[in-house]
Scaffold this active site. Structure first.
Site, PDB file in Angstrom:
ATOM      1  CG  ASP A 118      -4.896   5.821 -17.025  1.00 13.91           C
ATOM      2  OD1 ASP A 118      -4.969   6.848 -16.310  1.00 13.91           O
ATOM      3  OD2 ASP A 118      -5.811   4.982 -17.098  1.00 13.91           O
ATOM      4  CE  LYS A 140      -6.184  10.623 -14.621  1.00  9.24           C
ATOM      5  NZ  LYS A 140      -7.522  10.111 -14.869  1.00  9.24           N
TER       6      LYS A 140
HETATM    7  C1  S3P Z   1     -10.941   5.240 -16.030  1.00  9.32           C
HETATM    8  C2  S3P Z   1     -10.963   6.562 -16.374  1.00  9.32           C
HETATM    9  C3  S3P Z   1      -9.795   7.442 -16.266  1.00  9.32           C
HETATM   10  C4  S3P Z   1      -8.502   6.654 -16.072  1.00  9.32           C
HETATM   11  C5  S3P Z   1      -8.658   5.528 -15.085  1.00  9.32           C
HETATM   12  C6  S3P Z   1      -9.732   4.569 -15.549  1.00  9.32           C
HETATM   13  C7  S3P Z   1     -12.184   4.446 -16.176  1.00  9.32           C
HETATM   14  O1  S3P Z   1      -9.967   8.289 -15.142  1.00  9.32           O
HETATM   15  O2  S3P Z   1      -7.468   7.517 -15.667  1.00  9.32           O
HETATM   16  O3  S3P Z   1      -7.442   4.816 -14.936  1.00  9.32           O
HETATM   17  O4  S3P Z   1     -12.120   3.202 -16.112  1.00  9.32           O
HETATM   18  O5  S3P Z   1     -13.242   5.055 -16.367  1.00  9.32           O
HETATM   19  P1  S3P Z   1     -10.780   9.689 -15.239  1.00  9.32           P
HETATM   20  O6  S3P Z   1     -12.197   9.399 -15.408  1.00  9.32           O
HETATM   21  O7  S3P Z   1     -10.483  10.359 -13.908  1.00  9.32           O
HETATM   22  O8  S3P Z   1     -10.184  10.412 -16.407  1.00  9.32           O
END
Ligand code: S3P
Length: 449
Positions: A326, A353
């Protein structure tokens, strides 16, 4: 457009040094999980430090729709859970707003209970891929009916007689891993999740804290996580640590605004989340960890960031990507103020995203006078060095909080003001961003420059 209202243009301009203490809000990932696991426990879970951003508030509302009681008493969020497999069928569509974490984790949590729920979100969330979650949920016996390409709005019909699953996550995603683990809670027997790249491990830690039987075997190739289904989750008292992904914004701003010295206290430095800080230090940032300690089983420190005039571009190792996924947007801003190229490979997840973050940042950086090259899976920012980033543009935030905040940070140090067309999405994760940055001495105003 902001998710639920008219766009809020915001402009950042160069001001004096940033100084003081930045008390950033609670961790978004842990906040979602506190509400969901609290709703699946039997009895009263109490949570302080919960992030009261729109994403998390939408998850609180969803948990009520599934039958849990969720209330705020003073500073404490109190959740009366319904127990594993105890979710009721919601009366109406579940609107998860902007939140991929919210919708994917909740789909997992309900998929092994014989109820039906329909999910939707804002224009950003309704473009994002959901098959990565519904594919493994189908193995448990759940069915998904969504728009073409596996998009929301989508109805999930929970499994009548769930079976446990062994699943290798095909993309590095804590959301997918967590959806499978949460689904495994209401299935009998052992659910196994295999991940080749380590992603944030809050679900594993918190499930163990709630009394689930869960273990992780780490080999050279993978992490193999085994969860025993149908536990009775015990309610918890949770103090949510502060969000390293939110800390990134005042930290990066301090590094590029001349004369700055900012303290960002109580930041969780879980190794699955702290990749940005390692990267910044490799670039020559004056960033120190003070008062290192352990809290609730997690490493925590106060971060001190000081203006760093001699930042150097680096090669960011691709195996670090998951631990800073992120933070690439704001890293690209710091890279613009460094000397030389910063190359960021192994990051195709950035394209799915809240926005296509490579495209959104590259377009805005170019408008601000910074050269960027990109491919499907990588991008390179050609640093201009301190004092040489033009700014002077209006850029689009694409309903993405981190794009909006990253360009505000760029505007604090660029030679001319930077406007984002809509800062409304900032409220999803960092509702106090404007007053917090203003309190440090940044100049941020609503409206066009
Ligand atoms: C998150 C996982 C990440 C991240 C998101 C929060 C989480 O996403 O980008 O802001 O809380 O599990 P991804 O699982 O798509 O990598």
């Amino acid at each position: 457009m902001s998710s639920h209202g008219t766009p809020i243009p915001m402009t950042a301009r160069k001001a004096g040094p940033l100084s003081g203490t930045a008390d950033v809000p609670g961790d978004k990932s842990i906040s979602h999980r506190s509400l969901i696991l609290g709703a699946m426990a039997v009895g009263e879970t109490r949570v302080t430090g919960l992030l009261e951003g729109q994403d998390v508030l939408d998850t609180a509302k969803a948990m009520r729709a599934f039958g849990a009681e969720v209330d705020k008493q003073g500073d404490t969020w109190v959740i009366h859970g319904v127990g594993t497999g105890g979710f009721a069928e919601p009366d109406n569509v579940i609107d998860c707003g902007n939140s991929g974490t919210g919708v994917r984790l909740i789909m997992g949590a309900m998929a092994t209970t014989p109820i039906t729920a329909t999910f939707t979100g804002d224009a950003s969330l309704n473009k994002r891929p959901m098959a990565r979650v519904t594919d493994p949920l189908a193995l448990f016996g759940a069915r998904a009916y969504g728009r073409s390409g596996g998009r929301l709005p989508m109805t999930i019909v929970g499994a009548e007689a769930a079976v446990p699953v062994r699943y290798e996550v095909p993309v590095p995603s804590a959301q997918v891993k967590s959806a499978v683990l949460l689904a495994g809670l209401a299935a009998p027997g052992e659910t196994v999740v295999i991940e080749r790249e380590a992603t944030r491990d809050h679900s594993e830690r918190m499930l163990a804290g709630f009394g689930a039987q869960i273990s992780t075997e780490v080999t050279n190739e993978a992490r193999i996580i085994t969860l025993t289904g149908q536990p009775e989750l015990r309610p918890q008292t949770i103090v949510v640590p502060r969000d390293p992904s939110s800390a990134a914004f005042p930290v990066c701003a301090a590094l590029i605004v001349e004369g700055s010295d900012v303290l960002v206290p109580n930041i969780g430095l879980n190794p699955t989340r702290a990749g940005l800080f390692t990267t910044l230090r490799e670039m020559g940032a004056d960033l120190t960890y003070e008062n290192m300690r352990e809290e609730g089983g997690e490493p925590v420190a106060d971060l001190r960031a000081r203006f760093s005039p001699d930042l150097k571009g680096i090669e960011v190792p691709p195996d670090r990507a998951a631990s800073m996924i992120d933070e690439y947007p704001v890293l690209s801003v710091v890279a613009a103020f460094a000397e030389g190229k910063t190359h960021m490979p192994g990051v195709k997840e950035l394209r799915v995203k809240e926005s296509d973050r490579i495209d959104a940042m590259a377009t805005g950086l170019r408008a601000c006078g910074v050269e960027v090259d990109e491919g499907e899976d990588w991008w390179t920012v050609h640093g201009r060095g301190h004092g040489a980033v033009a700014g002077g543009a209006t850029v689009e935030s694409h309903l993405d909080h981190r794009i909006a905040m990253s360009f505000m940070v760029l505007g604090f140090a660029a030679n001319a003001p930077v406007t984002v067309d809509d800062g409304g999405p900032i409220a999803t994760s960092f509702p106090i961003f404007e007053p917090l940055m203003a309190g440090l001495g940044a100049e941020i105003t609503r409206g066009q420059g």
